[in-house]
Design an enzyme around this catalytic site. Structure first.
Site, PDB file in Angstrom:
ATOM      1  N   SER A 199      -6.327  22.708 -10.034  1.00 10.16           N
ATOM      2  CA  SER A 199      -5.491  23.702 -10.692  1.00 10.16           C
ATOM      3  C   SER A 199      -6.359  24.776 -11.323  1.00 10.16           C
ATOM      4  CB  SER A 199      -4.641  23.021 -11.777  1.00 10.16           C
ATOM      5  OG  SER A 199      -4.081  23.968 -12.651  1.00 10.16           O
ATOM      6  N   LYS A 259      -5.994  18.105 -12.780  1.00  8.77           N
ATOM      7  CA  LYS A 259      -5.033  18.027 -11.685  1.00  8.77           C
ATOM      8  C   LYS A 259      -5.695  17.740 -10.337  1.00  8.77           C
ATOM      9  CE  LYS A 259      -1.191  18.868 -11.609  1.00  8.77           C
ATOM     10  NZ  LYS A 259      -0.547  20.203 -11.577  1.00  8.77           N
ATOM     11  N   ASN A 309      -3.674  18.068  -7.024  1.00 10.02           N
ATOM     12  CA  ASN A 309      -2.374  18.341  -6.414  1.00 10.02           C
ATOM     13  C   ASN A 309      -2.352  17.958  -4.938  1.00 10.02           C
ATOM     14  OD1 ASN A 309      -1.190  19.604  -8.730  1.00 10.02           O
ATOM     15  ND2 ASN A 309      -2.453  21.407  -8.312  1.00 10.02           N
ATOM     16  N   ARG A 350      23.910  36.830  32.892  1.00 11.67           N
ATOM     17  CA  ARG A 350      22.695  37.336  32.235  1.00 11.67           C
ATOM     18  C   ARG A 350      23.136  37.858  30.878  1.00 11.67           C
ATOM     19  NH1 ARG A 350      18.748  38.854  36.021  1.00 11.67           N
ATOM     20  NH2 ARG A 350      17.369  39.317  34.275  1.00 11.67           N
TER      21      ARG A 350
END
Length: 450
Positions: free
Chosen positions: A278, A284, A286, A317
């Site tokens: 972080s 952190k 993550n 088409r």
């Protein structure tokens, strides 16, 4: 200037892969067009429909490196489709007007659809490689942690014990089904298109089906039983298949994110210096791959819906729905490749903490195996009475009025049927993983056969 994430110089190898980008690049697409034109000329020369020297001259110039991409861009913007501008340049490259024999009896959509199928064929090889690599990693985890107990969870709450090997084998079985789907799908979807203006091959008369058969043989594709210019189930099926694969990848990413929570910490994504850090919270770690998987597969699902919308085409088409595929098919494959690459990396280096799994099992001090106690009492008290009795004792434990074992062992209605030693054995989560190990073995046996 590049704006899209799969092509961004910063994000490109997070949201996709170089190999998949190569398949759907402008140069590769033009080369697929040219490969088809060269094959068509060879087949028609063998059948005596066009001169042999024309086929040789056409084939000699079917090299995308010889084509002016700036001119192709300008002509495509003017005309509306890229195939005719490619044919125009090819004709100009050929000597003595021999290029006029190229594209004989074909229509723009024949070349475009067949090129798309050839791209899909090449792209599915990459997808299969990733699916097999992920399966191999899951098989290794399932075998290693076959008997490692952990909490099974229902509604985000602890339910009954499972093993981590069982959890991995459940995922592995899903990938085995995806590989089976891929095997079954290929003959249906790897089919070329060659029908002319409205699919009847009228421009080639009696030779039409022989040309079609020879062309598909040259390209290694299935021969269509009838034109599919506006029957787009083949393309949509590929998209739906990748949507299913993405759903499984999303399931893995969600479980890993939940198991990486600070309060859980049972598994972690592979670690490298600074990965998941972080900008403001130094502690952190993550989830990263899981987050990108989630983003990729969410966008794949939206594009799959677009492909289903593209199936609603008018007459022989179409006017518009077909072009949806030009946008959606590359994006589906590019983003699926990104999700698969992230999952391959994540599962291949997943960090597992069996001690934390055991600690989490013990958080409720036996409540996680209340079902085992209920089933142990059921033969003597009846299942409903046993359920109600154990339920009431669980509430007592939650209210802090004693330990589960003490309250069970001290209950007058329970003592005659289960002594303290037997209750203690029932309250060990490792003793209540059912047939998890045998189920893991069945999935691994199927993997070994594959």
């Amino acid at each position: 200037m590049i704006a899209s994430a799969p092509d961004s110089h910063i994000f490109r190898d997070i949201f996709s892969t170089e190999a998949m980008r190569g398949i759907f690049s402008d140069g590769a697409r033009v080369q697929y067009y040219l490969d088809i034109e060269a094959a068509l000329a060879r087949v028609q020369a063998r059948l005596g429909i066009i001169p042999a020297d024309a086929a040789e001259e056409i084939g000699r110039h079917c090299d995308a490196d010889k084509f002016d991409m700036a001119r192709l861009k300008a002509a495509t913007e003017r005309i509306g489709y890229p195939v005719l501008p490619v044919v125009q340049q090819l004709v100009a490259h050929c000597r003595d007007g021999l290029g006029e024999w190229c594209h004989w009896g074909a229509t723009t959509q024949d070349i475009t659809d067949t090129a798309t199928v050839m791209q899909i064929r090449a792209a599915l090889v990459l997808v299969e490689d990733d699916l097999r690599a992920i399966s191999a990693s899951l098989a290794g985890l399932a075998a290693k942690y076959r008997d490692t107990p952990m909490a099974g969870r229902s509604n985000l709450q602890q339910a009954t014990p499972i093993t981590f090997g069982y959890k991995c084998a459940v995922l592995l079985a899903g990938f085995q089904r995806h590989l089976q789907r891929l095997k079954e799908m290929r003959p249906r979807v790897l089919v070329g298109e060659f029908g002319g203006a409205t699919g009847t091959l009228a421009s080639l008369g009696a030779d039409g089906l022989r040309v079609q058969q020879g062309l598909m043989a040259e390209l290694g594709l299935g021969e269509p039983e009838i034109a599919w210019h506006t029957m787009r189930d083949r393309i949509a099926e590929v998209g739906c298949f990748l949507g299913l694969v993405g759903g499984t990848l999303g399931k893995i990413s969600l479980d890993v994110k939940l198991m990486m929570q600070t309060e859980v910490e049972e598994v972690y994504e592979p670690f490298a210096e600074g990965r998941g850090s972080s900008s403001t919270m130094p502690q952190k770690r993550n989830p990263i791959s899981s987050v990108y998987i989630h983003a990729c597969i969410s966008m794949v699902r939206q594009n799959v819906a677009a492909l289903l919308d593209a199936m609603v085409e008018d007459h022989e088409r179409s006017t518009g729905p077909w072009e949806i595929e030009w946008i959606a098919v590359p994006e589906i494959f590019l983003l699926s490749a990104g999700a698969l690459a992230q999952a391959r990396f994540m599962v291949g280096g997943l960090q597992v903490d069996p001690e934390r799994m055991r600690a989490n099992l013990d958080l409720t001090k036996g409540l996680i195996v209340s079902e085992a106690v209920m089933m142990g009492l059921g033969p003597a008290l009846g299942r409903q009475r046993a359920h109600d009795l154990v339920y009431d004792i669980c509430r007592e434990v939650v209210a802090g009025r004693g330990t589960f074992l003490d309250l069970l062992a001290g209950h007058a209605e329970i003592r005659p049927h289960l002594d303290r030693a037997r209750l203690a054995a029932l309250l060990d989560p490792a003793n209540y993983v059912g047939l998890a190990g045998e189920m893991v073995d069945r999935v691994l046996a199927r993997e070994a056969r594959a």
